[in-house]
Enzyme design. Structure first.
Site, short mmCIF file in Angstrom:
data_model
loop_
_atom_site.label_atom_id
_atom_site.label_comp_id
_atom_site.label_asym_id
_atom_site.label_seq_id
_atom_site.Cartn_x
_atom_site.Cartn_y
_atom_site.Cartn_z
N VAL A 76 0.71 -1.00 0.08
CA VAL A 76 -0.04 -0.01 -0.05
C VAL A 76 0.87 0.98 0.08
O VAL A 76 1.85 1.40 0.83
CB VAL A 76 -0.93 0.12 1.30
CG1 VAL A 76 -1.78 1.46 1.27
CG2 VAL A 76 -1.79 -1.33 1.19
N GLU A 164 14.69 -7.79 25.56
CA GLU A 164 14.44 -9.16 25.07
C GLU A 164 15.56 -9.52 24.18
O GLU A 164 15.99 -10.66 24.19
CB GLU A 164 13.23 -9.31 24.68
CG GLU A 164 11.81 -9.32 25.56
CD GLU A 164 10.51 -9.80 24.89
OE1 GLU A 164 10.16 -9.44 23.99
OE2 GLU A 164 9.85 -10.48 25.67
C1 LIG Z 1 10.79 -8.02 19.40
C2 LIG Z 1 9.55 -7.47 19.76
C3 LIG Z 1 8.65 -8.51 20.95
C4 LIG Z 1 7.19 -7.97 21.25
N1 LIG Z 1 6.62 -8.82 22.22
C5 LIG Z 1 5.32 -8.62 22.36
C6 LIG Z 1 4.73 -9.30 23.42
O1 LIG Z 1 5.34 -10.15 24.01
N2 LIG Z 1 3.53 -9.06 23.46
C7 LIG Z 1 2.72 -8.23 22.97
O2 LIG Z 1 1.65 -7.90 23.04
N3 LIG Z 1 3.39 -7.31 21.99
C8 LIG Z 1 4.72 -7.41 21.72
N4 LIG Z 1 5.52 -6.95 20.59
C9 LIG Z 1 4.59 -5.58 19.98
C10 LIG Z 1 3.77 -6.21 18.90
O3 LIG Z 1 4.30 -7.21 18.31
C11 LIG Z 1 3.11 -5.12 18.08
O4 LIG Z 1 2.26 -4.47 19.10
C12 LIG Z 1 2.19 -5.87 17.04
O5 LIG Z 1 3.00 -6.54 16.12
C13 LIG Z 1 1.32 -4.69 16.39
O6 LIG Z 1 0.56 -5.64 15.42
P1 LIG Z 1 -0.08 -4.83 13.97
O7 LIG Z 1 -0.98 -5.98 13.47
O8 LIG Z 1 -0.91 -3.60 14.36
O9 LIG Z 1 1.15 -4.67 13.15
P2 LIG Z 1 2.34 -5.47 12.63
O10 LIG Z 1 2.64 -6.61 13.14
O11 LIG Z 1 3.44 -4.49 12.35
O12 LIG Z 1 1.72 -5.90 11.27
C14 LIG Z 1 1.60 -5.14 9.97
C15 LIG Z 1 1.56 -5.92 8.80
O13 LIG Z 1 1.13 -4.92 7.91
C16 LIG Z 1 2.21 -5.22 6.70
N5 LIG Z 1 2.45 -3.92 6.11
C17 LIG Z 1 3.12 -2.66 6.72
N6 LIG Z 1 3.13 -1.83 5.78
C18 LIG Z 1 2.32 -2.31 4.66
C19 LIG Z 1 2.28 -1.63 3.21
N7 LIG Z 1 2.54 -0.57 2.90
N8 LIG Z 1 1.65 -2.36 2.47
C20 LIG Z 1 1.01 -3.65 2.65
N9 LIG Z 1 1.42 -4.06 3.81
C21 LIG Z 1 2.29 -3.56 4.98
C22 LIG Z 1 3.44 -5.76 7.32
O14 LIG Z 1 4.31 -6.63 6.59
C23 LIG Z 1 2.73 -6.55 8.51
O15 LIG Z 1 2.25 -7.95 7.99
C24 LIG Z 1 6.82 -6.95 20.37
C25 LIG Z 1 7.43 -6.14 19.32
C26 LIG Z 1 8.55 -6.58 19.03
C27 LIG Z 1 9.33 -5.81 17.90
#
Ligand SMILES: Cc1cc2nc3c(=O)[nH]c(=O)nc-3n(C[C@H](O)[C@H](O)[C@H](O)COP(=O)(O)OP(=O)(O)OC[C@H]3O[C@@H](n4cnc5c(N)ncnc54)[C@H](O)[C@@H]3O)c2cc1C
Length: 390
Positions: A76, A164
């Site tokens: 996107v 972590e």
């Molecule tokens: C190392 C680490 C450990 C963590 N541990 C925890 C934990 O123990 N417990 C917890 O609750 N949270 C944890 N978190 C936080 C958690 O991972 C995030 O809050 C969560 O992933 C957010 O989910 P999301 O679906 O909003 O975004 P994301 O996981 O970032 O998913 C977004 C998706 O959109 C896709 N995308 C992005 N931009 C575009 C685009 N322009 N076009 C098409 N697709 C796109 C990406 O590829 C991805 O698949 C951790 C984070 C990290 C980095």
């Protein structure tokens, strides 16, 4: 038939698409994601250290979604909100009646010079693999370079991801020392944090446990140390220069850059949403996960986590169904199940709010990350079940 377009296949987007199918949405459902796989972002630090392979934390999207969901693999570039169209990099724009924007997080540099260029971020599988390769290549190079900076590693930041990462790193270190025949006494691991506390979101005693654990494994922690600049082989603070050829940048995250490019009234690429998780500009657009900011009871936004992303996805799906039926939407309410910070595979600290309030540290906390994520992210089930339709 109305069309619902879900952007992003992270925890928020995948779960929203699944829930729309479960709730029998009478609409066409399209899921758009830039990769053909989903990754468990809560385990990215393990890929970055090299204790897990991408295969361990990734799932092919087509294998785990209902055939009722149409999947488009594309990036996107912008959401043309006035024309209700999603602009894609490689294919034609996709129009929508309802939008679930779940585009997720990116690394935040806070404008610090050199951070983007020289800091190794851990925000997706690609960046985690780059960090892993850099770490291994740099340690391996010491045999020929004899440059002690090849044996120095700096982790910037002391929040969850940093701690972590460090916990996992000190766990792997003995194997790395053996593999590359490294002089153990010359290895230095620094953690540099601007704030006065490590893991500021956790209870003081638990944070202290994590600090002592890392110190006992050779990590030097510097709090109240504001980073002003990064260079290829150093982190510069107000009064000192720390030298290392591996610099991990885990200082913070912001929402997807697509938010700013699409004209949202955002802060750090996060939109302050209405209580039903819709956008203030469009009641048919729901913004969830790390691109959203949801005010908690104190008025301050909840921290963005995988756990809250899942809860938001369920609420947004229910509200879209309500709208399709001409009913009123409901306000989002949330109760965190707790927070777990792993310190490698067999240690950690945790504060839980399940059947009371629990503070856990040590070996007992180790399996809790999995259990809390199982409860919240995976719902006491395996991943495929969580994403499958009822
Ligand atoms: C190392 C680490 C450990 C963590 N541990 C925890 C934990 O123990 N417990 C917890 O609750 N949270 C944890 N978190 C936080 C958690 O991972 C995030 O809050 C969560 O992933 C957010 O989910 P999301 O679906 O909003 O975004 P994301 O996981 O970032 O998913 C977004 C998706 O959109 C896709 N995308 C992005 N931009 C575009 C685009 N322009 N076009 C098409 N697709 C796109 C990406 O590829 C991805 O698949 C951790 C984070 C990290 C980095």
């Amino acid at each position: 038939m109305k069309r619902i377009v879900v952007l992003g296949a992270g925890y928020a987007g995948l779960r929203a698409a699944k829930e729309l199918v479960n709730l029998k949405a009478e609409a066409e459902i399209i899921l758009i994601n830039k990769n053909d796989y989903h990754y468990e972002s809560t385990q990215l630090h393990e890929v970055a250290v090299g204790t897990k392979n991408p295969n361990d934390i990734t799932f092919k999207i087509r294998d785990i979604i209902s055939p009722k969901i149409k999947f488009i693999q594309d990036e996107v570039t912008k959401i043309d909100r006035s024309h209700k169209k999603v602009v894609l990099k490689n294919s034609e724009a996709v129009s929508y009646d309802f939008l679930v924007n779940a585009l997720g997080f990116e690394s935040e540099t806070f404008g610090i010079k050199g951070a983007e260029e020289f800091g190794l971020a851990i925000v997706d599988v690609k960046s985690a693999l780059i960090a892993k390769k850099h770490l291994e290549d740099t340690l391996a190079r010491y045999a020929s370079s004899q440059d002690e900076n090849d044996l120095h590693i700096i982790v910037c930041g002391a929040g969850f991801t940093s701690i972590e990462y460090l916990g996992e790193l000190v766990h792997r270190l003995p194997e790395l020392i053996k593999r590359f025949d490294l002089p153990k006494d010359k290895i230095k691991i620094y953690c540099i944090e601007a704030g006065s506390k490590v893991l500021p979101m956790l209870d003081d005693h638990l944070a202290e446990y994590a600090v002592n654990y890392l110190k006992s494994h050779g990590v030097e922690l510097y709090t109240a140390t504001k980073i002003t600049e990064l260079t290829k082989n150093s982190v510069i603070s107000d009064d000192k220069v720390y030298e290392a050829n591996t610099i991990i940048w885990t200082v913070g995250v912001k929402g997807s850059h697509v938010m700013a490019e699409s004209g949202y009234d955002q802060k750090r690429n996060r939109l302050l949403v209405n209580t039903d998780l819709s956008s203030p500009d469009d009641p048919n657009e729901f913004v969830i996960g790390d691109v959203s900011a949801v005010p908690g009871p104190s008025g301050r936004p909840y921290p963005t986590t995988g756990q809250i992303s899942i809860a938001q996805a369920d609420a947004a799906a229910e509200n879209i169904i309500a709208k399709l039926k001409g009913q009123a939407t409901k306000s989002f309410s949330y109760k965190s199940l707790g927070t777990v910070c792993s310190l490698g595979p067999s240690n950690g600290v945790a504060e839980l709010s399940m059947m009371g309030h629990w503070k856990v540290k040590g070996h007992l906390a180790a399996p809790l990350k999995r259990i809390v994520n199982d409860r919240s992210v995976l719902e006491l089930s395996n991943f495929t079940t969580m994403l499958s339709s009822k």
